[in-house]
Design a protein around this motif. Structure first.
Motif, mmCIF file in Angstrom:
data_model
loop_
_atom_site.group_PDB
_atom_site.id
_atom_site.type_symbol
_atom_site.label_atom_id
_atom_site.label_comp_id
_atom_site.label_asym_id
_atom_site.label_seq_id
_atom_site.Cartn_x
_atom_site.Cartn_y
_atom_site.Cartn_z
ATOM 1 N N SER A 11 0.583 -0.924 -0.103
ATOM 2 C CA SER A 11 -0.197 -0.217 -0.158
ATOM 3 C C SER A 11 1.039 1.315 -0.154
ATOM 4 O O SER A 11 1.944 1.173 1.040
ATOM 5 N N ILE A 12 0.433 2.011 -0.719
ATOM 6 C CA ILE A 12 1.293 3.456 -1.089
ATOM 7 C C ILE A 12 1.417 4.086 0.745
ATOM 8 O O ILE A 12 2.385 4.884 1.487
ATOM 9 N N ARG A 13 0.581 3.741 1.707
ATOM 10 C CA ARG A 13 0.445 4.106 3.140
ATOM 11 C C ARG A 13 2.246 4.058 3.434
ATOM 12 O O ARG A 13 2.642 3.865 4.685
ATOM 13 N N ASP A 14 1.997 2.309 3.064
ATOM 14 C CA ASP A 14 3.151 1.768 3.882
ATOM 15 C C ASP A 14 4.237 1.967 3.527
ATOM 16 O O ASP A 14 5.473 1.938 4.019
ATOM 17 N N LEU A 15 4.748 2.645 1.682
ATOM 18 C CA LEU A 15 5.383 3.249 1.513
ATOM 19 C C LEU A 15 6.270 4.782 2.252
ATOM 20 O O LEU A 15 7.215 4.428 1.961
ATOM 21 N N VAL A 16 5.378 5.134 2.077
ATOM 22 C CA VAL A 16 5.210 6.027 2.761
ATOM 23 C C VAL A 16 5.936 6.055 4.441
ATOM 24 O O VAL A 16 6.861 6.835 4.502
ATOM 25 N N ARG A 17 5.497 5.485 4.978
ATOM 26 C CA ARG A 17 5.999 4.963 6.447
ATOM 27 C C ARG A 17 6.607 4.887 6.034
ATOM 28 O O ARG A 17 7.932 5.314 7.042
ATOM 29 N N TYR A 18 7.391 3.701 5.617
ATOM 30 C CA TYR A 18 8.746 3.435 5.562
ATOM 31 C C TYR A 18 9.882 4.536 4.750
ATOM 32 O O TYR A 18 10.833 4.987 5.147
ATOM 33 N N PHE A 19 9.380 4.970 3.699
ATOM 34 C CA PHE A 19 10.218 5.869 2.996
ATOM 35 C C PHE A 19 10.665 7.338 4.382
ATOM 36 O O PHE A 19 11.730 7.821 3.527
#
Length: 405
Positions: A11-19
């Motif tokens: 999910s984009i949310r997980d990508l944003v959180r990780y980066f």
């Protein structure tokens, strides 16, 4: 298991959180950041396979622009699609952008940052250790036979000899890999063509800036778009290009200010080319006359240095994802990956001449390398510890070689 991983969406949310987290806590320069992504995304989160990570590194190393952010965009694209790439990539950049903007404002307001040189003194040799440790992990990830090691050795020698990372090295090694591993001499393989369309770039900031600095902002944007489009390899490769343009040609900065900007890029988290943000702030704030002008300068400079990476990855990634099984593409990737390893090691030699100049910095570099291999200490903790060493030791030893070219 491999097939499941290869098609998994994040999910984009997980990508944003990780980066966002990586951009805030990731230290050590491009290779260290890529090594951290490999450790976390392949080994821990299982978002990528080893093959996908190797492909991403090889392709990104063969394209102009900063390596770490390109790999981040690549990961975000293959797991989050087109909009995932934009969200993940700018999330990677945002924390460091805010930090460096704040440092730029302090530097302009107070007329300098005296602790920068001391921190640079302690952290720089640790950065060399971080690069070497990450390079070791990357060799385990992708180096498998004699030809790859031979190509890596050739790239290393060329990098040290010419004192730069040369684009033709990546292309040449990729072609050798294509010829050796590919199908051109093993029978004809059909290779259908494809066209890739890019539907928009959601960036428009210059029009919101005060009219008095619009011309300067246009010059900064054009300069950093060129820098992001024409420099290959790690973010540190861009330093000679920036020095020639900013100090010698445009005369926007003096040598001292430029070296401080490079130091800020090295000791702050995230991609090293965030140096552009600091440079943009200094130039616009001094020539425009206000700290707000500095913000606009930092914004357009950041967009300029990173935008080519987004466009290149979003053009190349769809082609590679579709044809990744093609033996010719795989052969090119193997050759380019080997070149990446060699140039990274060559860059360590060149950077070592800047970072290691006395017994203490040599001791910090060796000690950092031992700590990384033996105890696997986190990058932020190592950077914090060596920064403290620099702050304590610099006023005592007074090394005159620091910040001297």
């Amino acid at each position: 298991m491999e097939a499941e991983s290869a098609t998994r969406r994040v999910s984009i949310r997980d990508l944003v959180r990780y980066f966002l987290r990586l951009g805030l806590l990731g230290f050590g320069g491009p290779v260290a950041l890529v090594g951290q992504m490999e450790r976390e995304l392949v080994g821990e989160k299982k978002w990528l396979t080893k093959e996908e990570m190797r492909e991403g590194i090889a392709v990104c190393q063969s394209l102009p622009g900063p390596l770490a952010i390109q790999v981040g965009i690549w990961v975000s694209y293959i797991r989050g699609g087109f909009w995932g790439a934009w969200a993940g990539g700018w999330s990677f950049i945002l924390p460091n952008f805010i930090i460096v903007c704040a440092l730029g404002a302090l530097y302009v307001y107070y007329g300098g940052l005296s602790p920068v040189k001391a921190i640079f003194y302690g952290v720089s040799p640790a950065v060399i250790a971080l690069i070497l440790h990450s390079c070791y992990r990357l060799t385990k990830l992708g180096m498998k036979d004699w030809l790859e090691w031979a190509l890596a050795a050739a790239a290393f020698v060329i990098t040290v000899a010419v004192q730069a990372e040369v684009a033709l090295v990546f292309i040449g090694c990729g072609v050798v890999g294509l010829l050796y591993y590919g199908s051109l001499f093993r029978g004809r393989a059909s290779a259908p063509t494809t066209r890739v369309f890019l539907f928009g770039v959601p960036l428009a900031v210059a029009g919101a800036a005060p009219s008095s600095v619009v011309t300067l902002l246009g010059q900064l944007l054009a300069f950093f778009l060129k820098a992001g489009s024409l420099t290959f390899g790690s973010g540190l490769v861009i330093v000679p290009f920036l020095e020639k343009g900013l100090v010698q040609q445009m005369r926007w900065l003096n040598e001292r200010d430029f070296l401080v900007a490079v130091a800020i890029g090295m000791i702050s988290p995230g991609p090293v080319v965030i140096t552009a943000t600091f440079v943009g702030y200094l130039v616009a704030a001094r020539l425009g006359g206000s700290l707000l002008d500095g913000f606009w300068g930092s914004l357009v400079s950041t967009i300029g240095i990173f935008l080519p990476s987004f466009l290149l990855i979003l053009i190349v990634a769809p082609i590679l994802v579709r044809y990744r099984a093609n033996p010719n593409i795989q052969g090119f990737i193997k050759g380019a990956y080997a070149a990446a390893i060699g140039t990274i090691l060559g860059a360590c030699v060149l950077l070592g001449k800047i970072a290691i100049g006395d017994w203490l910095t040599a001791l910090v570099a060796a000690g950092s390398l031992i700590v990384l291999f033996r105890w696997k200490v986190s990058n932020p903790l190592l950077v914090a510890a060596t920064a403290i060493i620099g702050l304590i030791a610099f006023p005592l030893l007074k090394p005159e070689w620091v910040f001297v070219k």
